[in-house]
Design a protein around this motif. Structure first.
Motif, short mmCIF file in Angstrom:
data_model
loop_
_atom_site.label_atom_id
_atom_site.label_comp_id
_atom_site.label_asym_id
_atom_site.label_seq_id
_atom_site.Cartn_x
_atom_site.Cartn_y
_atom_site.Cartn_z
N VAL A 86 27.16 25.85 11.28
CA VAL A 86 27.77 24.53 11.11
C VAL A 86 28.73 24.16 12.23
CG1 VAL A 86 27.58 24.55 8.59
CG2 VAL A 86 29.64 25.48 9.67
N ASN A 91 25.66 22.30 16.15
CA ASN A 91 25.11 21.02 15.71
C ASN A 91 24.57 20.22 16.89
OD1 ASN A 91 25.61 21.37 12.95
ND2 ASN A 91 27.72 20.66 13.16
N SER A 110 29.04 22.19 4.51
CA SER A 110 28.82 21.46 5.75
C SER A 110 30.15 21.05 6.38
CB SER A 110 27.98 20.20 5.49
OG SER A 110 26.69 20.53 5.05
N HIS A 114 27.66 18.38 10.51
CA HIS A 114 26.42 19.11 10.26
C HIS A 114 25.37 18.25 9.56
CE1 HIS A 114 24.02 22.76 9.44
NE2 HIS A 114 23.93 22.36 8.18
N SER A 115 25.83 17.42 8.63
CA SER A 115 24.89 16.62 7.82
C SER A 115 24.08 15.64 8.64
CB SER A 115 25.68 15.85 6.74
OG SER A 115 26.34 16.75 5.87
N ARG A 121 18.63 20.22 2.39
CA ARG A 121 19.73 21.17 2.22
C ARG A 121 19.33 22.37 1.37
NH1 ARG A 121 24.63 18.80 3.59
NH2 ARG A 121 24.64 16.53 3.72
#
Length: 351
Positions: A86, A91, A110, A114-115, A121
């Motif tokens: 993360v 990233n 996260s 990161h998302s 997920r």
């Protein structure tokens, strides 16, 4: 699912936990092409895993590192990316990896945007060990989570190195005293007392190990000088592969929250873990949690005012004085318990 890319750059302990994922992928998806993007040092440990393409990402190269990664992946597209890190730098690396399915951490774990770099997920798991977390990355692929099974390739030269330093007439205790974060380190003089106890009471050979970094060499020297007995200090004199063979051949390893503890556990060697700055139930040596001295709850309460249940899972207690909550008696008592358990199974050879 023909091609899968794994992104896990570091650290050594976490990289060790990815090995079961690779082995399970190869077992559950025979013939799958696996590419692992990894950092240079970590590749020295696992970079020869059979059937895996390794691409080195230079974390110190700045933007050139990302451009180099893009060049290496030009014209390729993976069926899935297992984005297992993360940190913001990882990233950004994920952004240049072309993959249809992009699996990452659940929302609670996260951070650092990161998302934005994933589209699926792993399942939330509030109190999960890091190894089990990484193992669960296979589930969004419709596969079973990776079981705790490790294989780290070693050659005969690595084993020869280990044999040249290990005693064959008594138990071998390897002490790897240094973590990547100084606040996870136990005082050198306490290691010295533990080592003296191991030699005097249990007749063990004590071997000090560490990287060539000046701080680690100085730390091992400080332990040696504080001891009344004589250890075997080989700090900085081995490669990662040689260290792995040494840890595999040892009877017991003593370490804080650090990479060699996870390597030893992966190789089937018991680890007496020293934990106060971090939670062993999250990041301790996976197969040796019963042998960990755990002062994390006290450290968390003292320095943050929170209990383990109140704190965020994975919260650190990396404060000055946290590791000092582990007493010499805590460590020697755990060592005595371990020796007693081993003796019940098979008596130690005598000189």
């Amino acid at each position: 699912m023909n091609s899968i890319c794994i992104l896990r750059l570091s650290a050594i302990g976490d990289v060790t936990h990815v090995v079961p994922v690779v082995l399970s992928l190869q077992e559950q998806l025979p013939g799958v092409k696996i590419t692992w993007i990894i950092s240079k040092i970590e590749a020295k440990l696992v970079g020869d895993l059979p059937g895996v393409e390794f691409i080195i990402f230079d974390k110190k190269a700045g933007w050139e590192g990302y451009r180099d990664l893009r060049r290496k992946l030009k014209g390729r597209r993976f069926d899935a990316l297992l984005h297992m890190q993360v940190a913001f730098r990882a990233n950004l690396a994920a952004a240049v990896i072309p993959a249809k399915l992009r699996i990452g951490y659940d929302k609670a774990r996260s951070k650092d945007l990161h998302s934005l770099f994933i589209n699926r997920r792993i399942a939330p798991a509030p109190h999960q060990h890091v190894r089990d977390c990484l193992a669960s990355y296979l589930e969004p692929l419709g596969l079973a989570a990776a079981p705790p099974r490790w294989e780290i390739p070693l050659d005969e030269g690595d084993h020869d190195f280990a044999r040249s330093h290990l005693a064959n007439d008594r138990r071998n205790l390897v002490i790897s005293p240094c973590a990547s974060h100084i606040l996870r380190n136990w005082p050198a003089e306490r290691y010295a007392k533990l080592a003296d106890h191991a030699i005097r009471k249990h007749g063990m050979k004590v071997i000090l190990v560490g990287s060539p970094a000046p701080f680690e060499a100085e730390y091992c020297t400080a332990i040696e000088q504080a001891m009344e007995e004589s250890p075997h200090n080989i700090c900085g004199k081995d490669t990662l592969k040689q260290l792995t063979a040494l840890l595999a051949g040892a009877d017991l390893v003593v370490a804080p929250d650090t990479g060699p503890a996870h390597i030893a556990s992966a190789m089937g060697t018991d680890v007496l873990g020293l934990f106060a700055a971090s939670n062993p139930n999250r990041s301790g040596p996976y197969n040796s949690l019963q042998w960990c001295v755990n002062r994390y709850p006290e450290a968390l309460q003292k320095f943050t005012g929170k209990t383990v249940d109140e704190a965020r899972w994975g919260a650190k207690a990396e404060f000055e004085g946290a590791m000092e909550l582990i007493t010499v008696d805590d460590a020697t008592s755990m060592l005595d318990r371990w020796v007693e358990a081993q003796t019940a199974k098979s008596p130690s050879p005598q000189a």
